[in-house]
Motif scaffolding. Structure first.
Motif: not given
Length: 101
Positions: A16-17, A26, A69, A72, A76
């Protein structure tokens, strides 16, 4: 009609991330186990070695892991990237996962 709970793939890892490595924004990398190619320069040979650790997942089970997520991704322009192993041999799973999200 295909039951999305009947399709399972071996998932070796979920990373992740990630920033600027798998596309815009992301991202989350879903590393699939298994590849018939055995490329000499393979970045993830553990994904095709016998005895490697992985978890069998349905599209819905994977979505349960990655949906955390979503904010995110929306903020993004990021999203999910499939890698591994060879994701092209898992095209049915990926198309069913897209229907879940």
């Amino acid at each position: 009609m295909i039951d999305v709970n009947a399709i399972q793939v071996p998932v070796a890892a979920i990373s992740r991330h990630r920033l600027m490595t798998d596309g815009d924004g992301v991202t989350t990398l879903v590393v699939l186990h298994s590849c018939p190619l055995r490329c000499r320069w393979c970045l993830n040979p553990q994904t095709w070695r016998e005895g490697s650790t992985y978890q069998m997942m349905t599209p819905m089970q994977l979505y349960t892991h990655v949906r955390v997520d979503d904010l995110y991704f929306q903020a993004t322009g990021g999203g999910i990237t499939f890698g591994g192993g060879e994701p092209a041999i898992r095209s049915l799973f990926i198309s069913q996962f897209r229907k879940v999200i």
